[in-house]
Design a protein around this motif. Structure first.
Motif, PDB file in Angstrom:
ATOM      1  N   GLU A  56      46.371 -39.726  63.692  1.00 16.62           N
ATOM      2  CA  GLU A  56      46.762 -38.754  62.666  1.00 16.62           C
ATOM      3  C   GLU A  56      46.770 -39.351  61.262  1.00 16.62           C
ATOM      4  N   PRO A  57      47.356 -40.555  61.056  1.00 17.23           N
ATOM      5  CA  PRO A  57      47.264 -41.139  59.714  1.00 17.23           C
ATOM      6  C   PRO A  57      45.808 -41.367  59.272  1.00 17.23           C
ATOM      7  N   PHE A  58      44.962 -41.843  60.185  1.00 16.77           N
ATOM      8  CA  PHE A  58      43.542 -42.034  59.882  1.00 16.77           C
ATOM      9  C   PHE A  58      42.890 -40.692  59.535  1.00 16.77           C
ATOM     10  N   TYR A  59      43.169 -39.685  60.340  1.00 16.21           N
ATOM     11  CA  TYR A  59      42.599 -38.353  60.144  1.00 16.21           C
ATOM     12  C   TYR A  59      42.940 -37.822  58.756  1.00 16.21           C
ATOM     13  N   ASN A  60      44.208 -37.949  58.383  1.00 17.41           N
ATOM     14  CA  ASN A  60      44.640 -37.465  57.065  1.00 17.41           C
ATOM     15  C   ASN A  60      44.033 -38.280  55.933  1.00 17.41           C
ATOM     16  N   ALA A  61      43.894 -39.583  56.133  1.00 17.63           N
ATOM     17  CA  ALA A  61      43.367 -40.462  55.087  1.00 17.63           C
ATOM     18  C   ALA A  61      41.851 -40.380  54.937  1.00 17.63           C
ATOM     19  N   TYR A  62      41.140 -40.126  56.036  1.00 12.95           N
ATOM     20  CA  TYR A  62      39.675 -40.133  55.989  1.00 12.95           C
ATOM     21  C   TYR A  62      39.046 -38.754  56.116  1.00 12.95           C
ATOM     22  N   VAL A  63      39.412 -38.024  57.133  1.00 18.45           N
ATOM     23  CA  VAL A  63      38.742 -36.753  57.385  1.00 18.45           C
ATOM     24  C   VAL A  63      39.178 -35.700  56.373  1.00 18.45           C
ATOM     25  N   LYS A  64      40.447 -35.659  56.046  1.00 18.84           N
ATOM     26  CA  LYS A  64      40.971 -34.627  55.149  1.00 18.84           C
ATOM     27  C   LYS A  64      41.023 -35.046  53.685  1.00 18.84           C
ATOM     28  N   SER A  65      40.616 -36.238  53.385  1.00 19.62           N
ATOM     29  CA  SER A  65      40.646 -36.755  52.023  1.00 19.62           C
ATOM     30  C   SER A  65      39.504 -36.177  51.189  1.00 19.62           C
ATOM     31  N   LYS A  66      39.781 -35.946  49.927  1.00 12.78           N
ATOM     32  CA  LYS A  66      38.733 -35.489  49.006  1.00 12.78           C
ATOM     33  C   LYS A  66      37.918 -36.674  48.473  1.00 12.78           C
ATOM     34  N   ASP A  67      38.462 -37.892  48.608  1.00 14.38           N
ATOM     35  CA  ASP A  67      37.805 -39.090  48.077  1.00 14.38           C
ATOM     36  C   ASP A  67      36.952 -39.819  49.107  1.00 14.38           C
ATOM     37  N   ARG A  68      37.051 -39.395  50.356  1.00 17.32           N
ATOM     38  CA  ARG A  68      36.328 -40.071  51.426  1.00 17.32           C
ATOM     39  C   ARG A  68      35.556 -39.046  52.241  1.00 17.32           C
ATOM     40  N   LEU A  69      34.514 -39.514  52.879  1.00 15.35           N
ATOM     41  CA  LEU A  69      33.734 -38.669  53.784  1.00 15.35           C
ATOM     42  C   LEU A  69      33.739 -39.345  55.143  1.00 15.35           C
ATOM     43  N   TYR A  70      33.912 -38.551  56.211  1.00 13.53           N
ATOM     44  CA  TYR A  70      33.914 -39.121  57.556  1.00 13.53           C
ATOM     45  C   TYR A  70      33.334 -38.096  58.526  1.00 13.53           C
ATOM     46  N   PHE A  71      32.286 -38.508  59.229  1.00 17.84           N
ATOM     47  CA  PHE A  71      31.619 -37.613  60.179  1.00 17.84           C
ATOM     48  C   PHE A  71      31.316 -38.346  61.479  1.00 17.84           C
ATOM     49  N   HIS A  72      31.325 -37.590  62.554  1.00 22.44           N
ATOM     50  CA  HIS A  72      30.806 -38.090  63.821  1.00 22.44           C
ATOM     51  C   HIS A  72      29.334 -37.725  63.895  1.00 22.44           C
TER      52      HIS A  72
END
Length: 162
Positions: A48-64
């Motif tokens: 959950e902390p990773f998800y909020n920091a990476y997936v939901k962040s406007k400054d980062r992009l994260y995709f599978h």
């Protein structure tokens, strides 16, 4: 969803981070990281902390990354690094899926989104010196070597050169 030839990119759900955990625990996949510890623990309490920091962040992009048979293949992401004053690329493809152009195709889809949709100006990647295939793929896309240390080569791609 972004697609390119052999793959599509998808923002994962929180539960789909089980694939990230599997990726980071795969010894063959994480061989490139041996010098820095090899596999990386990613227990469920960190999701959950990773998800909020990476997936939901406007400054980062994260995709599978998924192949066209809907199999999880890897991940691709970027984050801004103030030290390098650049977005830093991260891409990992499960070892058993390497050699099928999945990494290259995922990178092209990601960079199209990064430069066109997000309007970023440049992206960098610090690639381990012994990761010859990774360096080759980045060069094929247009990345240029910026500098080399005893451990890695810093490569960069500008929007203009993409």
């Amino acid at each position: 969803m972004m697609t390119n030839k052999s793959v599509y990119l998808k923002e994962p759900s929180l539960e789909e981070l089980r694939f990230t955990e599997m990726l980071l625990q795969d010894e063959d996949t994480m061989k490139f990281n041996e010098k820095w510890g090899g596999t990386v623990p990613f227990p469920k309490e960190n999701w959950e902390p990773f998800y909020n920091a990476y997936v939901k962040s406007k400054d980062r992009l994260y995709f599978h990354i998924y192949n066209l048979d809907n199999q999880f293949v890897g991940e691709v992401s970027s984050r801004f690094d103030e030290y390098f004053n650049s977005h830093i690329l991260n891409i990992k493809v499960l070892y058993r899926f390497r050699g099928n152009c999945h990494g290259y195709d995922a990178l092209v889809a990601f960079l199209d989104h990064f430069f066109e949709d997000k309007n970023h100006k440049k992206i960098s990647d610090n690639v381990a010196l012994d990761n010859k295939k990774g360096i080759e793929v980045l060069e094929r896309i247009g990345f240029k070597k910026v500098f080399v240390t005893s451990e890695y080569v810093m490569m960069e791609l500008s929007r203009k050169n993409y």
